[in-house]
Design a protein around this motif. Structure first.
Motif, PDB file in Angstrom:
ATOM      1  N   UNK A 377       0.851  -1.189   0.000  1.00 55.61           N
ATOM      2  CA  UNK A 377       0.000   0.000   0.000  1.00 55.61           C
ATOM      3  C   UNK A 377       0.893   1.246   0.000  1.00 55.61           C
ATOM      4  N   UNK A 378       0.326   2.331  -0.497  1.00 54.68           N
ATOM      5  CA  UNK A 378       1.058   3.601  -0.494  1.00 54.68           C
ATOM      6  C   UNK A 378       2.360   3.476  -1.259  1.00 54.68           C
ATOM      7  N   UNK A 379       3.455   3.902  -0.602  1.00 59.39           N
ATOM      8  CA  UNK A 379       4.794   3.739  -1.171  1.00 59.39           C
ATOM      9  C   UNK A 379       5.537   2.629  -0.430  1.00 59.39           C
ATOM     10  N   UNK A 380       4.834   1.588  -0.065  1.00 63.78           N
ATOM     11  CA  UNK A 380       5.435   0.441   0.625  1.00 63.78           C
ATOM     12  C   UNK A 380       5.070  -0.782  -0.190  1.00 63.78           C
ATOM     13  N   UNK A 381       6.007  -1.192  -1.080  1.00 65.70           N
ATOM     14  CA  UNK A 381       5.697  -2.275  -2.009  1.00 65.70           C
ATOM     15  C   UNK A 381       6.652  -3.435  -1.822  1.00 65.70           C
ATOM     16  N   UNK A 382       6.120  -4.636  -2.027  1.00 70.47           N
ATOM     17  CA  UNK A 382       6.946  -5.837  -2.007  1.00 70.47           C
ATOM     18  C   UNK A 382       6.777  -6.583  -3.319  1.00 70.47           C
ATOM     19  N   UNK A 383       7.886  -7.116  -3.816  1.00 66.16           N
ATOM     20  CA  UNK A 383       7.847  -7.978  -5.005  1.00 66.16           C
ATOM     21  C   UNK A 383       8.346  -9.338  -4.552  1.00 66.16           C
ATOM     22  N   UNK A 384       7.472 -10.347  -4.595  1.00 68.84           N
ATOM     23  CA  UNK A 384       7.931 -11.690  -4.213  1.00 68.84           C
ATOM     24  C   UNK A 384       8.509 -12.382  -5.434  1.00 68.84           C
ATOM     25  N   UNK A 385       9.685 -12.982  -5.249  1.00 68.27           N
ATOM     26  CA  UNK A 385      10.431 -13.603  -6.341  1.00 68.27           C
ATOM     27  C   UNK A 385      10.243 -15.118  -6.257  1.00 68.27           C
ATOM     28  N   UNK A 386       9.791 -15.728  -7.336  1.00 68.55           N
ATOM     29  CA  UNK A 386       9.539 -17.180  -7.309  1.00 68.55           C
ATOM     30  C   UNK A 386      10.232 -17.876  -8.477  1.00 68.55           C
ATOM     31  N   UNK A 387      10.345 -19.197  -8.321  1.00 72.66           N
ATOM     32  CA  UNK A 387      10.933 -20.012  -9.392  1.00 72.66           C
ATOM     33  C   UNK A 387       9.860 -20.387 -10.401  1.00 72.66           C
ATOM     34  N   UNK A 392       3.999 -21.318  -7.416  1.00 73.69           N
ATOM     35  CA  UNK A 392       4.550 -20.406  -6.405  1.00 73.69           C
ATOM     36  C   UNK A 392       5.782 -20.992  -5.713  1.00 73.69           C
ATOM     37  N   UNK A 393       6.380 -22.001  -6.339  1.00 73.12           N
ATOM     38  CA  UNK A 393       7.584 -22.605  -5.751  1.00 73.12           C
ATOM     39  C   UNK A 393       8.681 -21.536  -5.648  1.00 73.12           C
ATOM     40  N   UNK A 394       9.304 -21.425  -4.468  1.00 71.86           N
ATOM     41  CA  UNK A 394      10.373 -20.415  -4.325  1.00 71.86           C
ATOM     42  C   UNK A 394      11.680 -20.920  -4.941  1.00 71.86           C
ATOM     43  N   UNK A 395      12.610 -20.019  -5.105  1.00 70.80           N
ATOM     44  CA  UNK A 395      13.962 -20.424  -5.505  1.00 70.80           C
ATOM     45  C   UNK A 395      14.623 -21.107  -4.311  1.00 70.80           C
ATOM     46  N   UNK A 396      15.612 -21.993  -4.556  1.00 68.09           N
ATOM     47  CA  UNK A 396      16.321 -22.585  -3.414  1.00 68.09           C
ATOM     48  C   UNK A 396      16.898 -21.470  -2.542  1.00 68.09           C
ATOM     49  N   UNK A 397      16.767 -21.638  -1.221  1.00 65.22           N
ATOM     50  CA  UNK A 397      17.221 -20.574  -0.312  1.00 65.22           C
ATOM     51  C   UNK A 397      18.690 -20.248  -0.549  1.00 65.22           C
ATOM     52  N   UNK A 398      19.498 -21.294  -0.871  1.00 65.08           N
ATOM     53  CA  UNK A 398      20.943 -21.089  -1.044  1.00 65.08           C
ATOM     54  C   UNK A 398      21.250 -20.143  -2.206  1.00 65.08           C
ATOM     55  N   UNK A 399      20.299 -19.996  -3.119  1.00 66.80           N
ATOM     56  CA  UNK A 399      20.532 -19.117  -4.275  1.00 66.80           C
ATOM     57  C   UNK A 399      20.507 -17.641  -3.855  1.00 66.80           C
ATOM     58  N   UNK A 400      19.830 -17.351  -2.751  1.00 71.52           N
ATOM     59  CA  UNK A 400      19.752 -15.983  -2.213  1.00 71.52           C
ATOM     60  C   UNK A 400      19.364 -14.983  -3.309  1.00 71.52           C
TER      61      UNK A 400
END
Ligand code: PLP
Length: 466
Positions: A377-387, A392-400
């Motif tokens: 909201x407002x000027x507070x934005x998040x972009x979630x990065x997925x594989x 919605x599978x995430x990237x391996x955590x080790x990939x950072x």
């Protein structure tokens, strides 16, 4: 590309210095100057600060009016201890914060000053406990909070924090307390594609609070603490419209104090004075930090509603707590100048007015395969990065990957705020985009140009590894 940018995130080689860096295996550029959204380092690189540092510099850098206010205070007196004095700046700032806060904070409320967010959360928790001691309800000592949350680095704030990686080394020092599910609509338990807006899921999440209160025993629970919109731990995850009103209702039903951690969301970041204003909800206590003095000096505050203050006033009169630097006159002068600018320039309204366009442009970034979700909201934005965007599978955590994106963007002269562990404390990556409220249209164009270039490079590099 930035000169010397490889030094910014290098994991090789130690630097000879007595400074205890955040990461002793990395080197950091030496900052030199800042003006508006721009930050320069001593190697001659210029960065567009798209995250206001750590979502702090809400008014941009180098605001002379705030510097002058600090200098004026310093030239009178730098320090006075709150056991001996109050300062006019402190009195004026307390009144200012009260005037900006939800209505319940305008009658008999008081403001307790700290030097930052962790101190504010620590103070809020101790204030809740002291409130019940004043009322003779000594059994109330349990704090309920949420998983995937961040409330600060000090022991009480970290005990409430629900981020396993940040807690792990310190677990033996932390009091074990109940944590309920976060309101994380992108990864709702119902498995909805996209973000879940369903009333049933939203209410079920809020109702976990009631279950936790009943499991602990209502007579033992003193407070529920949560961020209106989760920042660093979850990348601007916004709960559904029914969530906060239901949480308020449950806290009231069981006499549990509702503490809003507005360290990141407070003072305009979400396009409202306070994050809870978006839901029309009034907490009992609000913790502030970051944007209060906009980074010009370390400052935080805790707002206690009138009924909380009354428990002290009509009993001992004393909140047994204190920091040497509480109410520091120069820090309060910085906060007063920052909030003067915030209100005079109508910056909260500006953020609100630009929110739609800002998110329209952020949503265009969904064209990159690595972008799973865009939220906030407002000027507070998040972009979630997925594989994988479908599962919605995430990237391996080790990939950072969030660090990779931040490194690539810094190399293009764009500062953003990476975060990881959003799913379970280890997996799940996001970056936050939260520019100063004062950003111009041309600077916003530049921000999106550099961000687009960054995501293009990262998408290509991820695909080439697959
Ligand atoms: C929601 C929230 N609470 C508390 C804190 C702790 O604030 P500080 O780092 O100023 O101590 C932070 C910092 O990121 C935060 O985002």
């Amino acid at each position: 590309m930035c000169r010397g940018a490889d030094r910014l995130f290098s994991s090789e080689g130690r630097i000879v210095s007595s400074f205890f860096f955040r990461n002793l295996k990395r080197s950091y550029p030496t900052v030199s100057t800042g003006s508006g959204v721009w930050v320069r380092d001593t190697a001659g690189n210029t960065y567009l600060d798209a995250s206001s540092g750590a979502i702090v510099a809400n008014l941009g850098h180098g605001v002379e009016e705030i510097n002058q206010a600090i200098c004026a205070q310093l030239s009178q007196i730098a320090f006075a201890h709150t056991s001996q004095f109050v300062s006019q700046a402190g009195l004026d700032l307390a009144a200012r914060i009260g005037a900006l806060a939800p209505p319940v904070f305008r009658r008999g409320a008081r403001v307790y000053f700290t030097s930052g967010g962790s101190e504010s959360v620590e103070t809020a928790l101790k204030m809740a406990r002291a409130y019940f001691v004043e009322l003779g309800q000594d059994s109330r000592a349990t704090v309920i909070s949420r998983r995937s949350s961040y409330h600060g680095s000090t022991a009480g704030a970290l005990a409430a924090t629900g981020h396993p990686a940040r807690r792990k080394p310190y677990l033996p020092l932390l009091k074990e307390q109940p944590h309920i599910s976060p309101a994380y609509s992108y990864r709702c338990r119902c498995g909805a594609a996209g973000s879940c807006e369903s009333a049933a899921c939203t209410l079920a999440l809020a109702d976990e609070l009631e279950q936790a209160i009943l499991a602990a025993g209502p007579e033992r629970v003193m407070a529920f603490i949560a961020e209106p919109i989760v920042g660093a731990a979850l990348g601007a995850a916004v709960p559904g419209p029914l969530y906060w009103p239901r949480v308020r209702e449950i806290c009231t039903r069981y006499g549990v104090l509702l503490i809003a951690d507005e360290v990141m969301t407070g003072l305009g970041r979400t396009g409202a004075n306070f994050g809870v204003d978006l839901w029309g909800v009034e907490p009992d206590i609000i913790a502030l930090g970051k944007g209060l003095a906009a980074g010009y000096l370390p400052l935080g505050a805790v707002l206690a509603a009138g009924h909380v203050v009354a428990a002290f006033e009509s009993n001992s009169g004393v909140f047994e707590h204190g920091f040497t630097y509480s109410g520091h006159p120069a820090a309060c002068a910085a906060g007063l100048a920052a909030t003067t600018i915030l209100t005079r320039e109508g910056l909260v309204q500006k953020v609100s007015a630009q929110e739609r366009e800002f998110f329209a442009r952020l949503n265009e970034l969904r064209r990159f395969d690595v972008v799973g979700d865009v939220r906030g909201r407002g000027f507070m934005a998040g972009i979630e990065l997925v594989k994988d965007r479908d599962t919605k599978e995430p990237h391996p955590a080790a990939m950072r990957i969030s660090q990779l994106v931040a490194r690539e963007s810094a190399a293009r002269g764009l500062l953003i705020y990476p975060g990881s562990g959003s799913i379970d404390g280890h997996n799940g990556d996001h970056v936050m985009i939260a520019p100063p409220f004062t950003i111009t249209d041309a600077e916003m164009d530049e921000l999106f140009l550099r961000l687009g270039q960054t995501l293009e490079i990262v998408t290509a590099s991820v695909l080439s590894r697959a």
